[in-house]
Motif scaffolding. Structure first.
Motif, mmCIF file in Angstrom:
data_model
loop_
_atom_site.group_PDB
_atom_site.id
_atom_site.type_symbol
_atom_site.label_atom_id
_atom_site.label_comp_id
_atom_site.label_asym_id
_atom_site.label_seq_id
_atom_site.Cartn_x
_atom_site.Cartn_y
_atom_site.Cartn_z
ATOM 1 N N ARG A 1 -150.241 57.859 76.319
ATOM 2 C CA ARG A 1 -150.329 57.445 77.526
ATOM 3 C C ARG A 1 -151.372 56.479 77.892
ATOM 4 O O ARG A 1 -152.511 56.785 77.395
ATOM 5 N N PRO B 1 -154.363 67.298 73.048
ATOM 6 C CA PRO B 1 -154.878 65.970 73.656
ATOM 7 C C PRO B 1 -155.913 65.545 73.669
ATOM 8 O O PRO B 1 -157.166 66.143 73.692
ATOM 9 N N GLY C 1 -162.712 66.729 74.630
ATOM 10 C CA GLY C 1 -161.278 66.484 75.147
ATOM 11 C C GLY C 1 -161.238 64.959 75.662
ATOM 12 O O GLY C 1 -160.273 64.644 75.563
ATOM 13 N N PRO D 1 -152.105 60.281 84.513
ATOM 14 C CA PRO D 1 -151.277 60.645 83.325
ATOM 15 C C PRO D 1 -152.158 60.925 81.974
ATOM 16 O O PRO D 1 -151.831 61.824 81.087
ATOM 17 N N ALA D 2 -153.196 59.847 81.773
ATOM 18 C CA ALA D 2 -153.756 59.974 80.613
ATOM 19 C C ALA D 2 -155.201 60.776 80.531
ATOM 20 O O ALA D 2 -155.780 60.707 79.873
ATOM 21 N N MET D 3 -155.410 61.625 81.767
ATOM 22 C CA MET D 3 -156.442 62.285 81.510
ATOM 23 C C MET D 3 -156.650 63.422 80.970
ATOM 24 O O MET D 3 -155.509 64.052 80.821
ATOM 25 N N VAL D 4 -157.542 63.624 80.069
ATOM 26 C CA VAL D 4 -157.827 65.219 79.571
ATOM 27 C C VAL D 4 -159.049 65.840 80.299
ATOM 28 O O VAL D 4 -160.073 65.113 80.086
ATOM 29 N N ARG E 1 -143.300 59.388 68.721
ATOM 30 C CA ARG E 1 -143.095 60.038 69.826
ATOM 31 C C ARG E 1 -144.227 61.401 70.365
ATOM 32 O O ARG E 1 -144.556 61.609 71.411
ATOM 33 N N GLY F 1 -157.869 74.672 73.908
ATOM 34 C CA GLY F 1 -158.114 73.340 73.625
ATOM 35 C C GLY F 1 -156.781 72.468 73.690
ATOM 36 O O GLY F 1 -156.755 71.241 73.359
ATOM 37 N N ARG F 2 -155.787 72.938 73.820
ATOM 38 C CA ARG F 2 -154.737 72.231 73.662
ATOM 39 C C ARG F 2 -154.056 71.815 75.034
ATOM 40 O O ARG F 2 -152.911 71.463 75.080
ATOM 41 N N SER F 3 -155.024 72.088 76.054
ATOM 42 C CA SER F 3 -154.695 71.836 77.342
ATOM 43 C C SER F 3 -155.525 71.062 78.446
ATOM 44 O O SER F 3 -156.703 70.986 77.665
ATOM 45 N N LEU G 1 -154.707 58.293 76.015
ATOM 46 C CA LEU G 1 -154.439 59.551 75.671
ATOM 47 C C LEU G 1 -153.360 59.469 74.503
ATOM 48 O O LEU G 1 -152.516 58.874 74.477
ATOM 49 N N ARG G 2 -153.960 60.336 73.422
ATOM 50 C CA ARG G 2 -153.194 60.669 72.508
ATOM 51 C C ARG G 2 -153.415 62.141 71.818
ATOM 52 O O ARG G 2 -154.053 62.709 72.196
ATOM 53 N N MET G 3 -152.206 62.391 71.135
ATOM 54 C CA MET G 3 -152.546 63.816 70.558
ATOM 55 C C MET G 3 -152.978 63.699 69.193
ATOM 56 O O MET G 3 -152.711 62.844 68.447
ATOM 57 N N LEU H 1 -150.635 65.884 82.675
ATOM 58 C CA LEU H 1 -150.222 66.687 81.721
ATOM 59 C C LEU H 1 -150.687 68.398 81.839
ATOM 60 O O LEU H 1 -150.297 69.228 80.978
ATOM 61 N N ASP I 1 -143.370 54.186 71.268
ATOM 62 C CA ASP I 1 -143.067 54.480 72.564
ATOM 63 C C ASP I 1 -144.302 55.042 73.350
ATOM 64 O O ASP I 1 -144.947 55.798 72.896
ATOM 65 N N ASN J 1 -147.197 61.437 72.178
ATOM 66 C CA ASN J 1 -147.514 61.529 73.781
ATOM 67 C C ASN J 1 -148.373 60.555 74.118
ATOM 68 O O ASN J 1 -149.199 60.814 74.983
#
Lengths: 541, 541
Positions: free
Chosen positions: B140, B505, A460, A475-478, B135, A489-491, B158-160, A497, B529, B138
């Motif tokens: 960040r 993420p 992650g 905001p950018a932490m996983v 977009r 793993g989607r979270s 962070l990116r998806m 987030l 964005d 996501n």
């Protein structure tokens, strides 16, 4: 204290510890079993006794949570944000008793727990901002197009709504930041979900103090009492029944793989399956590239040992695996790490049970025919774990899956690889992880670039020239990763987030302005950013 | 055609139908079983025969998908968008043969299938725009703060990223829009996931035509062949093995509750459990408020019957349940709906099996002691379903859960409630649904307002003065809902938000610009964005 006779519920301030849990606005002494925390530094038990909830008490907590759900989720954002801030202030207001109790129940040192309290409070305040900001609502408006051919387009508006009451299982290793008022509770409450928290038995007094702080915030904010309950469980029955309760709509958990898998099973077998966000196990590979080892092997060794010793290695992101290509530079690193480790002290572990598991895990490595000891720290006292470093070959590692199992504590395994290809094979053999760290110099960039896609599929968070043990709340932490590091793993369970875990989308079609939720009205009275016809339209500045 | 001797793979254009499936770039005749589509209008079987894949062929499709994953997901957005548009164009280029074949295999009329083709193509093009827009990533960025005390803040970005290869199970009721190149495939490919599609046995020729259109787009776009495969299954074995394959990381499914639950079980029992997005069953309550019934009961009755008859009722969002308070106005509505229904024709159902299930479902209602028939449409031919309308009391409905089961087809049940409170109890008794419709006049607003929170907890889309059968493909659409309408109420299978199902993420800490994914570099070369320090920063205009 701890006798069978009923004791009057507390009248005092928020610093009262008397063995109570909280069913909505009631303070309740449990009746099932009897357990006391153990001070892992002294081995002594700590008063008072805590008794588990009954199924009837659990039922009441879930009923109150369900009743509170609609009123709580329809609060104005400002009211919900202020509530989160009130919890934060109440936790601070407990004062030093909270720190001292947490020290006694966890063996963690004062500076660490003061820092953790700051993190817990900061996290609640950050989620208050997330609630005010409202971007998490994912507002989307597609206005009607009555003239469209062949069919007119309807008016569609979307927002995220909370899932419902959430069960939160406190973790042992962060008695504040991942426990009763930790990240799961903060993000669930921010999303608009009432919380029924199950206290971790290792720190019941800390849990009671924090639970009372939340209960007080609920009352002072004039919220329905069911927004928060805290229950104790003398075994597993109550926790399992909590996950099975039809009014619970999601679960947050940090703990062992066995525990997480058990909760997943219960959640999947319900008439209505629900999501479980379990953060379970991770060995957090650290990959040392040749250029970096030559350039600053000694410095990396120091950083590695510092990370390994943090919290006696009881971090989800502790560096449990070192991968590097054999050679002189790796030998230098190993020598440096080994001598730093030999000078390190044994660290008090959170509970006798965790200590015992650590001793067994180290012994499993020590007695493995393909594993060589590199160094051990100084011997310690009763519940202290001795830091340990081992090495093995990539071949041996690939041949025995048990070598990839987490040993929760300050132990790490260096895997010597013959070449890049073998290192890539080792990486590819790993299960999902929370983090991976790359130590690289400029000269290593091309090799590192090749591994990044592999790491993206496995973890992650990818770190460069650092270690995973610092987990920024941002905001950018996983703080999550593919199974089995987490159940989903989607979270992420840390960072803004994390709120997304407790939300689902609802679409409103052709709904009159007067019936629409405020945030979806044309007038945008809450001033939240929205996507209109797929294009961002800022709310009020 | 259909003999045991091998037939040379097709050399012709995209309009070739010769019983082939697609394993990457190969066109393959299956070897297991032998099945032909049935024309439900004539009852005749349609050539050629389709044979199922072997486990070895499935294994190859999954291997190719896995090999394609990294290269495909790292494509420039523009290349991925153009690929989606190429699929759309190739589907159009098949021309009328696609429509005729789909008509023959589904019994659906030409205008409906032409409309569905438009929707399928429009959906692919919309997802091309989603990919360009970016977009959904996501993005960040939390820049480093080296001066922060007590600890410096690291740089976090962070990116998806896509989950991995996705298994898509085509639905029977939308042979284009929810099948081989339907919403699941479009959103998975948009996310960067290769797709292994399992054709629905009811429309194999349609599936072959569309599969070849996708295969051609893969080749023309110079993509790795494993980006798309299409397999046939002569039973359930191959579909089940597809979900169990460790290289498959998510599943999209539209179909029966039994089928969806079976796939969920397989997915949960894997060593690595994976998400299943199954859209299963829904009766889509329609609530008629007193004011609206008085004002325009007759008009609502017409709209209701039109919606009920659409696609012979074979829509996930067909209005299967009408709730209203007893009285003269409801009687007028029932009389109007009844007479409209009596004049309606029987409709051809998709397959003999679906027709049989419909006949049984209608019979279940007809023979129920507490259910009264209101009206039936005209009798039809062999595989035609007779539209039917029944009524019952709220009391009877609440007493028998079987009355809330979906009858897939043009049948609906009116539940007469004594008062608002009873109507609310009926709503509360329902399982999760895709949609709910409210028919209201101005005078009903206050009563409707009270029900909206209940509906939000039960459904994915709330409509006012309309019916759920039109599902706009748009950013604000939710085609999903709490279990069991779908397996995962946190998701939608229609609209741009559907892409989120196939993403997770990943966070990058202190990664040098040269190693960062393009979209997270300071220079933002893709112009997407982003959220910087929690605040939106627009990309290139």
């Amino acid at each position: 204290m701890g006798g069978a006779a009923p004791i009057p519920a507390s009248q005092g301030g928020s610093d009262v510890i008397n063995g109570e849990m909280f069913i909505g606005s009631r303070s309740v002494r449990g009746t099932s079993g009897e357990a006391r925390a153990v001070n892992p530094t002294t081995g002594e038990t700590i008063e008072p006794a805590y008794r588990g909830a009954t199924l009837a008490e659990l039922d009441e907590a879930c009923r109150l949570a369900w009743e509170a759900f609609d009123p709580y989720r329809s609060l104005e954002p400002e009211a919900r944000a202020k509530f989160l801030e009130a919890i934060a202030q109440n936790i601070l207001d407990i004062g030093d008793e909270l720190i001292e109790r947490a020290m006694a129940e966890s063996g963690l040192p004062r500076p660490r727990l003061e820092g953790e309290r700051g993190r817990t409070v900061g996290q609640l305040r950050l989620f208050a901002q997330v609630v005010r900001d409202g971007r998490y609502l994912n507002l989307r408006i597609d206005p009607a197009q009555p003239e469209r051919k062949p069919l007119p387009r309807v008016d569609l508006r979307l927002r995220m709504i909370p899932l419902g009451p959430v069960a939160v299982f406190g973790a042992s290793n962060f008695p504040l930041a991942f426990s009763v008022a930790g990240g799961d509770t903060a993000s669930a409450l921010a999303a608009g979900c009432p919380v029924v928290a199950k206290a971790h038995p290792a720190h019941p007094g800390t849990s009671e103090l924090v639970g009372r702080a939340i209960q007080k915030a609920v009352q002072d904010s004039g919220l329905p009492e069911g927004v928060f309950s805290l229950i104790f469980d003398s075994g597993y029955e109550i926790g399992q029944a909590l996950v099975a309760d039809p009014r619970i709509k999601a679960v947050g958990f940090t703990g062992s793989r066995r525990g997480g898998l058990a909760l997943m099973k219960i959640a999947q077998r319900r008439d209505e399956p629900i999501p479980v966000y379990a953060e379970m196990s991770s060995i957090n590979p650290v990959i040392l590239f040749p250029g970096a080892l030559v350039e600053r092997g000694e410095q990396i060794a120091q950083g590695f040992v510092t990370s390994l010793l943090m919290g006696s290695g009881q971090f989800c992101t502790s560096p449990g695996l070192i991968l590097a290509i054999e050679g002189e530079a790796l030998d230098t690193f190993i020598a440096g790490a080994g001598s730093a480790l030999e000078n390190s002290n044994a660290g008090t572990m959170l509970t006798p049970g965790i200590h015992q598991a650590y001793v067994e895990g180290v012994e499993r490595l020590r007695s493995h025919t393909q594993v060589k000891p590199i160094a051990h720290g100084k011997a310690g006292e009763r519940y202290q774990g001795v830091p340990s470093l081992f090495s093995t070959s990539a071949e041996a590692f690939l041949a025995d899956k048990a070598l990839a199992e987490e040993v929760f504590g300050s132990t790490s395994l260096v895997v010597r690889c013959r070449d890049e290809a073998e290192l890539a094979r080792v990486l590819d053999s790993l299960e999902g992880q929370l983090t991976a760290s790359l130590h690289i110099a400029e000269a290593d960039h091309d090799d590192a670039r090749k591994l990044i896609p592999v790491l993206e599929r496995k973890v992650g968070r990818i770190l460069v020239n650092g270690f995973g043990t610092g987990v920024e709340v941002a905001p950018a932490m996983v703080h999550g990763g593919p199974f089995p590091s987490t159940s989903d793993g989607r979270s992420t369970s840390v960072g803004t987030l994390a709120i997304d875990r407790f939300l689902r989308p609802v679409s409103y079609q052709d709904m009159p302005e007067a019936l629409l939720p405020a945030e979806l009205r044309d007038s945008n009275p809450l001033g939240i950013d929205r996507l209109v016809d797929g294009k961002p339209v800022p709310g009020a500045a």
